[in-house]
Design a protein around this motif. Structure first.
Motif, PDB file in Angstrom:
ATOM      1  N   LEU A  28       0.816  -1.216   0.000  1.00  0.00           N
ATOM      2  CA  LEU A  28       0.000   0.000   0.000  1.00  0.00           C
ATOM      3  C   LEU A  28       0.851   1.268   0.000  1.00  0.00           C
ATOM      4  CD1 LEU A  28      -2.730  -0.931   2.653  1.00  0.00           C
ATOM      5  CD2 LEU A  28      -3.050  -0.773   0.191  1.00  0.00           C
ATOM      6  N   ARG A  29       2.163   1.132   0.122  1.00  0.00           N
ATOM      7  CA  ARG A  29       3.099   2.239   0.300  1.00  0.00           C
ATOM      8  C   ARG A  29       2.760   3.047   1.551  1.00  0.00           C
ATOM      9  NH1 ARG A  29       7.083   3.140  -2.310  1.00  0.00           N
ATOM     10  NH2 ARG A  29       7.168   5.375  -1.823  1.00  0.00           N
ATOM     11  N   LEU A  30       2.568   2.283   2.626  1.00  0.00           N
ATOM     12  CA  LEU A  30       2.384   2.849   3.965  1.00  0.00           C
ATOM     13  C   LEU A  30       3.461   2.269   4.867  1.00  0.00           C
ATOM     14  CD1 LEU A  30      -1.479   2.356   4.267  1.00  0.00           C
ATOM     15  CD2 LEU A  30      -0.345   4.568   4.058  1.00  0.00           C
ATOM     16  N   THR A  31       3.784   2.980   5.918  1.00  0.00           N
ATOM     17  CA  THR A  31       4.721   2.455   6.904  1.00  0.00           C
ATOM     18  C   THR A  31       4.087   2.501   8.288  1.00  0.00           C
ATOM     19  OG1 THR A  31       6.877   2.755   7.977  1.00  0.00           O
ATOM     20  CG2 THR A  31       5.815   4.739   7.135  1.00  0.00           C
ATOM     21  N   ASP A  32       4.308   1.429   9.062  1.00  0.00           N
ATOM     22  CA  ASP A  32       3.807   1.421  10.431  1.00  0.00           C
ATOM     23  C   ASP A  32       4.925   1.758  11.412  1.00  0.00           C
ATOM     24  OD1 ASP A  32       5.263  -0.867  10.088  1.00  0.00           O
ATOM     25  OD2 ASP A  32       3.790  -2.219  10.973  1.00  0.00           O
ATOM     26  N   GLN A  33       6.054   2.269  10.892  1.00  0.00           N
ATOM     27  CA  GLN A  33       7.101   2.789  11.756  1.00  0.00           C
ATOM     28  C   GLN A  33       6.726   4.210  12.194  1.00  0.00           C
ATOM     29  OE1 GLN A  33      10.352   1.057  12.578  1.00  0.00           O
ATOM     30  NE2 GLN A  33       8.690  -0.384  12.237  1.00  0.00           N
ATOM     31  N   PRO A  34       7.001   4.587  13.438  1.00  0.00           N
ATOM     32  CA  PRO A  34       6.670   5.949  13.891  1.00  0.00           C
ATOM     33  C   PRO A  34       7.382   7.000  13.038  1.00  0.00           C
ATOM     34  CG  PRO A  34       7.209   4.541  15.756  1.00  0.00           C
ATOM     35  CD  PRO A  34       7.572   3.771  14.525  1.00  0.00           C
ATOM     36  N   VAL A  35       6.657   8.036  12.671  1.00  0.00           N
ATOM     37  CA  VAL A  35       7.197   9.126  11.849  1.00  0.00           C
ATOM     38  C   VAL A  35       6.757  10.460  12.446  1.00  0.00           C
ATOM     39  CG1 VAL A  35       7.073  10.286   9.605  1.00  0.00           C
ATOM     40  CG2 VAL A  35       7.269   7.795   9.703  1.00  0.00           C
ATOM     41  N   VAL A  36       7.712  11.373  12.594  1.00  0.00           N
ATOM     42  CA  VAL A  36       7.375  12.745  12.989  1.00  0.00           C
ATOM     43  C   VAL A  36       7.617  13.642  11.782  1.00  0.00           C
ATOM     44  CG1 VAL A  36       9.684  13.142  13.977  1.00  0.00           C
ATOM     45  CG2 VAL A  36       7.777  14.631  14.621  1.00  0.00           C
ATOM     46  N   GLY A  52       3.912  20.398  13.583  1.00  0.00           N
ATOM     47  CA  GLY A  52       3.977  19.178  12.787  1.00  0.00           C
ATOM     48  C   GLY A  52       3.027  18.131  13.309  1.00  0.00           C
ATOM     49  N   SER A  53       3.200  16.912  12.827  1.00  0.00           N
ATOM     50  CA  SER A  53       2.348  15.797  13.235  1.00  0.00           C
ATOM     51  C   SER A  53       3.208  14.579  13.518  1.00  0.00           C
ATOM     52  CB  SER A  53       1.327  15.441  12.146  1.00  0.00           C
ATOM     53  OG  SER A  53       0.345  16.447  12.004  1.00  0.00           O
ATOM     54  N   MET A  54       2.756  13.784  14.481  1.00  0.00           N
ATOM     55  CA  MET A  54       3.393  12.511  14.800  1.00  0.00           C
ATOM     56  C   MET A  54       2.450  11.396  14.377  1.00  0.00           C
ATOM     57  SD  MET A  54       6.073  11.106  16.122  1.00  0.00           S
ATOM     58  CE  MET A  54       6.413   9.348  16.312  1.00  0.00           C
ATOM     59  N   PHE A  55       2.992  10.393  13.670  1.00  0.00           N
ATOM     60  CA  PHE A  55       2.179   9.312  13.130  1.00  0.00           C
ATOM     61  C   PHE A  55       2.643   7.955  13.649  1.00  0.00           C
ATOM     62  CE2 PHE A  55       2.143  12.661   9.897  1.00  0.00           C
ATOM     63  CZ  PHE A  55       0.788  12.811   9.655  1.00  0.00           C
ATOM     64  N   ARG A  56       1.665   7.086  13.932  1.00  0.00           N
ATOM     65  CA  ARG A  56       1.950   5.666  14.116  1.00  0.00           C
ATOM     66  C   ARG A  56       2.032   4.972  12.758  1.00  0.00           C
ATOM     67  NH1 ARG A  56       1.283   3.938  19.346  1.00  0.00           N
ATOM     68  NH2 ARG A  56       0.029   5.243  20.731  1.00  0.00           N
ATOM     69  N   ARG A  57       1.219   5.450  11.822  1.00  0.00           N
ATOM     70  CA  ARG A  57       1.228   4.913  10.453  1.00  0.00           C
ATOM     71  C   ARG A  57       1.081   6.090   9.502  1.00  0.00           C
ATOM     72  NH1 ARG A  57      -3.276   0.935   9.766  1.00  0.00           N
ATOM     73  NH2 ARG A  57      -4.586   2.739   9.335  1.00  0.00           N
ATOM     74  N   SER A  58       1.897   6.091   8.444  1.00  0.00           N
ATOM     75  CA  SER A  58       1.847   7.216   7.510  1.00  0.00           C
ATOM     76  C   SER A  58       2.144   6.732   6.103  1.00  0.00           C
ATOM     77  CB  SER A  58       2.843   8.305   7.926  1.00  0.00           C
ATOM     78  OG  SER A  58       4.159   7.788   7.973  1.00  0.00           O
ATOM     79  N   VAL A  82      -3.689   7.231   7.256  1.00  0.00           N
ATOM     80  CA  VAL A  82      -2.704   7.519   8.303  1.00  0.00           C
ATOM     81  C   VAL A  82      -3.318   7.295   9.681  1.00  0.00           C
ATOM     82  CG1 VAL A  82      -1.482   9.178   6.868  1.00  0.00           C
ATOM     83  CG2 VAL A  82      -3.303   9.981   8.375  1.00  0.00           C
ATOM     84  N   ARG A  83      -2.456   7.041  10.646  1.00  0.00           N
ATOM     85  CA  ARG A  83      -2.905   6.870  12.024  1.00  0.00           C
ATOM     86  C   ARG A  83      -2.070   7.791  12.911  1.00  0.00           C
ATOM     87  NH1 ARG A  83      -3.094   0.920  14.145  1.00  0.00           N
ATOM     88  NH2 ARG A  83      -4.794   0.888  12.612  1.00  0.00           N
ATOM     89  N   PRO A  84      -2.688   8.812  13.514  1.00  0.00           N
ATOM     90  CA  PRO A  84      -1.916   9.747  14.343  1.00  0.00           C
ATOM     91  C   PRO A  84      -1.422   9.102  15.632  1.00  0.00           C
ATOM     92  CG  PRO A  84      -4.261  10.243  14.479  1.00  0.00           C
ATOM     93  CD  PRO A  84      -4.114   9.187  13.425  1.00  0.00           C
TER      94      PRO A  84
END
Length: 356
Positions: A28-36, A52-58, A82-84
């Motif tokens: 899906l070209r998504l990552t479940d690694q945390p991203v800020v 900014g935003s912090m994501f669990r999935r982006s 996305v999952r914040p």
């Protein structure tokens, strides 16, 4: 903008369920690694605003732009999967200062960084880290770099809406808006004829070489579309600027994209005006939604700071109401231009002395 993440767990150390999930998200070209993610911020001689935003999935960055309707539909939907990451601890490094804050329920954060000494005009790099603490240790979950603009002291600054102001969006017609949004991408969407030339003229007017009038893009579109809008602006050569969008939406709300609470847009404009009390501003919008009403409120509260108001004619049913609102603004001494084509707006800028 680059994001540094914690390493992936080696495939051989993952359980079957985790491997299936990882492979599916990769497809899906998504990552479940945390991203800020840091959005472009702004500042003055005494303070910087970093957000900014912090994501669990982006969503991972899009690398190819094709004309396929399916790929464009899929590319947009990904942005709403996305999952914040709520209540995350964010450490901000900016202007020689270090500040910690917490993300809200949408994973969003915003901090005001007081400066011990002024920064030179221009773009400045800021860093953030998401930190996870235990009683005995601290782990950096994710980190990233972004930019903050300290504008040059210029003739004026511009605050512009996005949808149906420079980006053809059909905001007043839901089905047509969704068809354009879902079937086209940041490279195949189109700006209005002549709008880029007008914006470049405003950006470069009456200033010394290397200095441009700053642009702030304030929209009811969500942060989900930040990279999408940034890519569109870059593709078509719009002036670089700061973007202030609306809170993230989830997939269930994708049909409501761009339909946020418009008065929060007023609050975002106020933050800009209050950051630069000595600066005069040009406001640019359209008549499809609430721009005329919002700009009228801005004029009432910040009259000395408003140099001119431009409203694009897009929605015929709103023309009478819009003309009434603009007449009220003009009665307060603020010139207005209600135009159907960007060539008219550009000529108004020349005739009114905004640009040489």
């Amino acid at each position: 903008m680059e994001t540094v993440q914690l390493p992936f767990i080696p495939k051989q150390n993952r359980g079957l369920k985790d491997r299936i999930k990882h492979n599916f998200l990769t497809w899906l070209r998504l990552t479940d690694q945390p991203v800020v993610k840091i959005y472009r911020g702004f500042g003055n001689e005494s303070m910087l605003t970093v957000h900014g935003s912090m994501f669990r999935r982006s969503a991972l960055s899009r690398k190819k732009y094709r004309t396929s309707i399916f790929l464009n539909l899929f590319g947009l939907i990904r942005l709403f999967l996305v999952r914040p990451y709520p209540h995350a601890t964010i450490r901000v490094y900016a202007g020689g200062q270090t500040i910690e804050t917490q993300t809200d329920l949408d994973g969003y954060f915003r901090v005001a960084v007081s400066l011990n000494q002024p920064l030179p005009s221009g773009w400045h790099v800021v860093r953030t880290q998401c930190v996870r603490r235990t009683k005995t240790s601290e782990t950096i979950v994710a980190e990233s770099e972004g930019q903050v603009l300290v504008p040059h002291p210029t003739t004026f600054a511009c605050i512009s809406d996005i949808d149906d102001t420079f980006l053809v969006s059909h905001s007043a017609r839901l089905l047509k808006r969704l068809r354009v949004l879902l079937t086209r991408n940041a490279h195949t969407r189109q700006p209005f004829d002549g709008v880029v030339a007008h914006y470049k003229l405003l950006a470069e007017a009456n200033n010394r070489a290397g200095e441009t009038n700053p642009f702030f893009y304030v929209s009811s579109s969500e942060w989900n579309l930040y990279d999408y809008i940034l890519e569109f602006s870059k593709k078509h050569g719009l002036p670089e600027g700061v973007y202030l969008l609306s809170p993230l939406k989830q997939l269930r709300d994708v049909l409501k994209t761009g339909q946020g609470k418009h008065m929060t847009k007023f609050a975002r404009i106020v933050r800009i005006l209050e950051a630069y009390p000595q600066q005069r501003f040009i406001l640019l919008g359209d008549d499809t939604q609430e721009d005329p009403t919002i700009y009228a409120s801005v004029v009432r509260h910040f009259l000395p700071q408003i140099r001119c108001v431009y409203i694009r004619q897009v929605h015929g049913k709103n023309q009478l109401k819009t003309r009434e609102i603009l007449a009220e603004i003009q009665e307060k001494g603020v010139p207005c231009c209600y135009f159907a084509h960007s060539a008219e707006a550009r000529q108004h800028s020349v005739d009114s002395g905004l640009v040489a």
